[in-house]
Design a protein around this motif. Structure first.
Motif, PDB file in Angstrom:
ATOM      1  N   ALA A   1       0.870  -1.178   0.000  1.00  0.00           N
ATOM      2  CA  ALA A   1       0.000   0.000   0.000  1.00  0.00           C
ATOM      3  C   ALA A   1       0.902   1.222   0.000  1.00  0.00           C
ATOM      4  O   ALA A   1       1.780   1.341   0.852  1.00  0.00           O
ATOM      5  CB  ALA A   1      -0.918   0.028   1.208  1.00  0.00           C
ATOM      6  N   GLU A   2       0.698   2.111  -0.941  1.00  0.00           N
ATOM      7  CA  GLU A   2       1.445   3.361  -0.933  1.00  0.00           C
ATOM      8  C   GLU A   2       0.865   4.273   0.134  1.00  0.00           C
ATOM      9  O   GLU A   2      -0.341   4.507   0.169  1.00  0.00           O
ATOM     10  CB  GLU A   2       1.383   4.044  -2.298  1.00  0.00           C
ATOM     11  CG  GLU A   2       2.190   5.337  -2.346  1.00  0.00           C
ATOM     12  CD  GLU A   2       2.132   6.036  -3.684  1.00  0.00           C
ATOM     13  OE1 GLU A   2       2.691   7.143  -3.794  1.00  0.00           O
ATOM     14  OE2 GLU A   2       1.513   5.481  -4.633  1.00  0.00           O
ATOM     15  N   LEU A   3       1.716   4.795   0.988  1.00  0.00           N
ATOM     16  CA  LEU A   3       1.272   5.700   2.036  1.00  0.00           C
ATOM     17  C   LEU A   3       1.448   7.147   1.591  1.00  0.00           C
ATOM     18  O   LEU A   3       2.268   7.453   0.739  1.00  0.00           O
ATOM     19  CB  LEU A   3       2.049   5.457   3.332  1.00  0.00           C
ATOM     20  CG  LEU A   3       1.946   4.050   3.933  1.00  0.00           C
ATOM     21  CD1 LEU A   3       2.714   3.983   5.243  1.00  0.00           C
ATOM     22  CD2 LEU A   3       0.494   3.632   4.120  1.00  0.00           C
ATOM     23  N   GLY A   4       0.647   8.023   2.185  1.00  0.00           N
ATOM     24  CA  GLY A   4       0.740   9.431   1.838  1.00  0.00           C
ATOM     25  C   GLY A   4      -0.151   9.830   0.680  1.00  0.00           C
ATOM     26  O   GLY A   4      -0.029  10.936   0.158  1.00  0.00           O
ATOM     27  N   VAL A   5      -1.061   8.939   0.298  1.00  0.00           N
ATOM     28  CA  VAL A   5      -2.008   9.224  -0.785  1.00  0.00           C
ATOM     29  C   VAL A   5      -3.419   8.994  -0.248  1.00  0.00           C
ATOM     30  O   VAL A   5      -3.620   8.278   0.743  1.00  0.00           O
ATOM     31  CB  VAL A   5      -1.748   8.335  -2.021  1.00  0.00           C
ATOM     32  CG1 VAL A   5      -0.354   8.593  -2.572  1.00  0.00           C
ATOM     33  CG2 VAL A   5      -1.925   6.856  -1.673  1.00  0.00           C
ATOM     34  N   PRO A   6      -4.449   9.585  -0.883  1.00  0.00           N
ATOM     35  CA  PRO A   6      -5.816   9.393  -0.400  1.00  0.00           C
ATOM     36  C   PRO A   6      -6.198   7.910  -0.342  1.00  0.00           C
ATOM     37  O   PRO A   6      -5.906   7.135  -1.246  1.00  0.00           O
ATOM     38  CB  PRO A   6      -6.658  10.144  -1.441  1.00  0.00           C
ATOM     39  CG  PRO A   6      -5.743  11.207  -1.961  1.00  0.00           C
ATOM     40  CD  PRO A   6      -4.386  10.559  -1.995  1.00  0.00           C
ATOM     41  N   GLY A   7      -6.825   7.533   0.747  1.00  0.00           N
ATOM     42  CA  GLY A   7      -7.286   6.156   0.898  1.00  0.00           C
ATOM     43  C   GLY A   7      -6.219   5.163   1.269  1.00  0.00           C
ATOM     44  O   GLY A   7      -6.460   3.945   1.239  1.00  0.00           O
ATOM     45  N   ASP A   8      -5.027   5.644   1.675  1.00  0.00           N
ATOM     46  CA  ASP A   8      -3.918   4.725   1.923  1.00  0.00           C
ATOM     47  C   ASP A   8      -4.202   3.727   3.040  1.00  0.00           C
ATOM     48  O   ASP A   8      -3.901   2.531   2.915  1.00  0.00           O
ATOM     49  CB  ASP A   8      -2.615   5.481   2.195  1.00  0.00           C
ATOM     50  CG  ASP A   8      -2.736   6.557   3.270  1.00  0.00           C
ATOM     51  OD1 ASP A   8      -3.811   6.682   3.878  1.00  0.00           O
ATOM     52  OD2 ASP A   8      -1.737   7.283   3.492  1.00  0.00           O
ATOM     53  N   ALA A   9      -4.826   4.183   4.115  1.00  0.00           N
ATOM     54  CA  ALA A   9      -5.097   3.281   5.233  1.00  0.00           C
ATOM     55  C   ALA A   9      -6.089   2.186   4.840  1.00  0.00           C
ATOM     56  O   ALA A   9      -5.911   1.013   5.186  1.00  0.00           O
ATOM     57  CB  ALA A   9      -5.616   4.071   6.428  1.00  0.00           C
ATOM     58  N   ASP A  10      -7.126   2.552   4.110  1.00  0.00           N
ATOM     59  CA  ASP A  10      -8.102   1.557   3.667  1.00  0.00           C
ATOM     60  C   ASP A  10      -7.459   0.538   2.732  1.00  0.00           C
ATOM     61  O   ASP A  10      -7.739  -0.657   2.801  1.00  0.00           O
ATOM     62  CB  ASP A  10      -9.275   2.238   2.967  1.00  0.00           C
ATOM     63  CG  ASP A  10     -10.148   3.032   3.931  1.00  0.00           C
ATOM     64  OD1 ASP A  10     -10.232   2.646   5.114  1.00  0.00           O
ATOM     65  OD2 ASP A  10     -10.742   4.036   3.500  1.00  0.00           O
ATOM     66  N   THR A  11      -6.583   1.024   1.850  1.00  0.00           N
ATOM     67  CA  THR A  11      -5.868   0.116   0.943  1.00  0.00           C
ATOM     68  C   THR A  11      -4.994  -0.849   1.717  1.00  0.00           C
ATOM     69  O   THR A  11      -4.951  -2.050   1.433  1.00  0.00           O
ATOM     70  CB  THR A  11      -4.995   0.929  -0.033  1.00  0.00           C
ATOM     71  OG1 THR A  11      -5.838   1.790  -0.809  1.00  0.00           O
ATOM     72  CG2 THR A  11      -4.226   0.013  -0.977  1.00  0.00           C
ATOM     73  N   LEU A  12      -4.294  -0.326   2.717  1.00  0.00           N
ATOM     74  CA  LEU A  12      -3.407  -1.162   3.531  1.00  0.00           C
ATOM     75  C   LEU A  12      -4.179  -2.259   4.247  1.00  0.00           C
ATOM     76  O   LEU A  12      -3.817  -3.442   4.194  1.00  0.00           O
ATOM     77  CB  LEU A  12      -2.672  -0.281   4.543  1.00  0.00           C
ATOM     78  CG  LEU A  12      -1.837  -0.999   5.612  1.00  0.00           C
ATOM     79  CD1 LEU A  12      -0.750  -1.843   4.966  1.00  0.00           C
ATOM     80  CD2 LEU A  12      -1.231   0.005   6.580  1.00  0.00           C
ATOM     81  N   TRP A  13      -5.271  -1.886   4.909  1.00  0.00           N
ATOM     82  CA  TRP A  13      -6.000  -2.885   5.677  1.00  0.00           C
ATOM     83  C   TRP A  13      -6.713  -3.898   4.789  1.00  0.00           C
ATOM     84  O   TRP A  13      -6.822  -5.080   5.162  1.00  0.00           O
ATOM     85  CB  TRP A  13      -6.986  -2.205   6.620  1.00  0.00           C
ATOM     86  CG  TRP A  13      -6.301  -1.562   7.786  1.00  0.00           C
ATOM     87  CD1 TRP A  13      -6.274  -0.244   8.111  1.00  0.00           C
ATOM     88  CD2 TRP A  13      -5.506  -2.227   8.787  1.00  0.00           C
ATOM     89  NE1 TRP A  13      -5.529  -0.031   9.240  1.00  0.00           N
ATOM     90  CE2 TRP A  13      -5.053  -1.234   9.677  1.00  0.00           C
ATOM     91  CE3 TRP A  13      -5.152  -3.551   9.007  1.00  0.00           C
ATOM     92  CZ2 TRP A  13      -4.251  -1.538  10.774  1.00  0.00           C
ATOM     93  CZ3 TRP A  13      -4.353  -3.848  10.106  1.00  0.00           C
ATOM     94  CH2 TRP A  13      -3.910  -2.850  10.975  1.00  0.00           C
ATOM     95  N   ALA A  14      -7.168  -3.462   3.623  1.00  0.00           N
ATOM     96  CA  ALA A  14      -7.790  -4.409   2.698  1.00  0.00           C
ATOM     97  C   ALA A  14      -6.773  -5.448   2.238  1.00  0.00           C
ATOM     98  O   ALA A  14      -7.070  -6.647   2.159  1.00  0.00           O
ATOM     99  CB  ALA A  14      -8.383  -3.670   1.497  1.00  0.00           C
ATOM    100  N   ALA A  15      -5.558  -4.988   1.949  1.00  0.00           N
ATOM    101  CA  ALA A  15      -4.497  -5.910   1.532  1.00  0.00           C
ATOM    102  C   ALA A  15      -4.120  -6.844   2.678  1.00  0.00           C
ATOM    103  O   ALA A  15      -3.879  -8.048   2.472  1.00  0.00           O
ATOM    104  CB  ALA A  15      -3.277  -5.119   1.062  1.00  0.00           C
ATOM    105  N   PHE A  16      -4.059  -6.309   3.882  1.00  0.00           N
ATOM    106  CA  PHE A  16      -3.745  -7.120   5.065  1.00  0.00           C
ATOM    107  C   PHE A  16      -4.803  -8.203   5.274  1.00  0.00           C
ATOM    108  O   PHE A  16      -4.485  -9.380   5.486  1.00  0.00           O
ATOM    109  CB  PHE A  16      -3.654  -6.202   6.285  1.00  0.00           C
ATOM    110  CG  PHE A  16      -3.475  -6.909   7.597  1.00  0.00           C
ATOM    111  CD1 PHE A  16      -2.217  -7.318   8.013  1.00  0.00           C
ATOM    112  CD2 PHE A  16      -4.566  -7.154   8.422  1.00  0.00           C
ATOM    113  CE1 PHE A  16      -2.051  -7.957   9.236  1.00  0.00           C
ATOM    114  CE2 PHE A  16      -4.412  -7.793   9.642  1.00  0.00           C
ATOM    115  CZ  PHE A  16      -3.150  -8.196  10.048  1.00  0.00           C
ATOM    116  N   ASP A  17      -6.073  -7.813   5.215  1.00  0.00           N
ATOM    117  CA  ASP A  17      -7.160  -8.774   5.410  1.00  0.00           C
ATOM    118  C   ASP A  17      -7.126  -9.890   4.362  1.00  0.00           C
ATOM    119  O   ASP A  17      -7.315 -11.068   4.681  1.00  0.00           O
ATOM    120  CB  ASP A  17      -8.513  -8.064   5.350  1.00  0.00           C
ATOM    121  CG  ASP A  17      -8.752  -7.117   6.515  1.00  0.00           C
ATOM    122  OD1 ASP A  17      -8.058  -7.248   7.548  1.00  0.00           O
ATOM    123  OD2 ASP A  17      -9.635  -6.237   6.387  1.00  0.00           O
TER     124      ASP A  17
END
Length: 258
Positions: free
Chosen positions: A66-82
Motif C-alpha cells: 500500500a502506498e502511504l501518503g495518498v488518499p485512501g492509503d489506510a483503507d488500501t493497507l488494511w484491505a491488503a492485510f485482510d
C-alpha cells in the motif's frame, strides 16, 4: 524446560517493513514467534526478500502493499492485510501494530517547500493516524501499538525541522491513544531512534558526518537497526504490559552531554 517465544501466536504488522529499521523489527518479531505482515510502498522485491529471510530463519511472514501518503492509503493497507491473512487461512485481526514507515526531509526551514511539507506530514503523520483509526476494530484487546519516532524531537535540529515536526505530532498521538485505549488493555508507546545505520540517511556516506554522528552516542558508534528492533520487541511484549504513553529513547545516549 523450553522457554516460550515472546510473541508466539501473535500477528504483527510493520509498516515500512521491507528495509532498514522496519526490516529488523519484522525479523525480530518473527524470530520471537509472530506472524509478520511486511508492509511496503514501492519496493516489492525488498519486501519479498525480507519475507524470505524471515522464512529462512524459521519464521512466518507475508508482504502487504500500500502506498502511504495518498488518499485512501489506510483503507488500501488494511484491505491488503485482510486478504493476505485470509489467503493464509490465518485468524483475522492483529496483536501488534508498528508504525515505522516514514520519509526524511533534510532541509532547513528556508528550503522547505509547501509540497515537501505536505508530503512529509502525509506519510509520517497522517498515514499512521488513519492506519490506527481504521485498524482499531482489528486490533485485539491487550494489543500493542508502537510508533517509531525520533530522538530529534527532544533536541534542536534545524536541519530536519519539518521532519522532526512530523515525529513530534506522532509522539502526541501516542499519548492520546494510550489514554483512550487503556480500557482495552492496549498499550501505546513511542520508540525514538537516534543516528542509525540505514538507507534513509544519505549523509552517512560522508566520513566526517558519519564520525560526528557516531561520536554523539556515549557508545561511540552508530546505532544498528537491530538495536532498535530489540527495544520494539520488548515494548510489544507482555513484559511491557504496565508501560504505556511513554517516549522511549533508543538512541544509544546521544547528546547526553553538552
Amino acid at each position: 524446560m523450553t522457554t516460550p517465544l515472546r510473541h508466539d501466536g501473535k500477528t504483527a504488522l510493520v509498516t515500512g517493513g521491507s528495509r532498514g529499521i522496519g526490516r529488523a523489527i519484522g525479523r525480530r518479531l518473527a524470530g520471537e514467534g509472530a506472524l509478520v505482515a511486511v508492509h511496503y510502498g514501492h519496493d516489492r522485491s525488498a519486501a519479498e526478500r525480507t519475507v524470505k529471510e524471515i522464512e529462512a530463519d524459521g519464521g512466518r511472514a507475508f508482504p502487504v502493499h500500500a502506498e502511504l501518503g495518498v488518499p485512501g492509503d489506510a483503507d488500501t493497507l488494511w484491505a491488503a492485510f485482510d486478504r493476505a491473512l485470509a489467503g493464509r487461512d490465518a485468524e483475522p485481526g492483529l496483536d501488534i501494530l508498528v508504525n515505522n514507515a516514514g520519509i526524511t526531509l533534510p532541509r532547513r526551514i528556508a528550503d522547505v517547500t509547501e509540497a515537501d511539507y505536505d508530503r512529509a506530514f502525509a506519510v509520517n503523520t497522517k498515514a499512521p493516524f488513519f492506519v490506527v483509526q481504521r485498524g482499531l476494530d482489528r486490533l485485539r484487546d491487550g494489543g500493542r501499538i508502537v510508533n517509531v519516532s525520533s530522538v530529534a524531537t527532544r533536541v534542536a535540529f534545524p536541519q530536519l525541522v519539518a521532519y522532526t515536526m512530523t515525529k513530534a505530532a506522532l509522539d502526541y498521538l501516542t499519548l492520546a491513544l494510550a489514554q483512550e485505549l487503556g480500557s482495552r488493555g492496549i498499550t501505546v508507546n513511542s520508540v525514538a531512534p537516534g543516528y542509525t545505520e540505514t538507507e534513509i540517511n544519505p549523509t552517512l556516506s560522508v566520513p566526517e558526518i558519519r564520525q560526528r554522528y557516531a561520536g554523539a552516542s556515549v557508545f561511540g558508534r552508530l546505532g544498528a537497526p537491530a538495536d532498535i528492533a530489540d527495544v520494539v520487541s520488548f515494548v510489544a511484549s507482555d513484559d511491557a504490559r504496565w508501560m504505556t504513553g511513554q517516549w522511549i529513547d533508543a538512541s544509544g545516549g546521544v547528546h547526553l552531554g553538552v
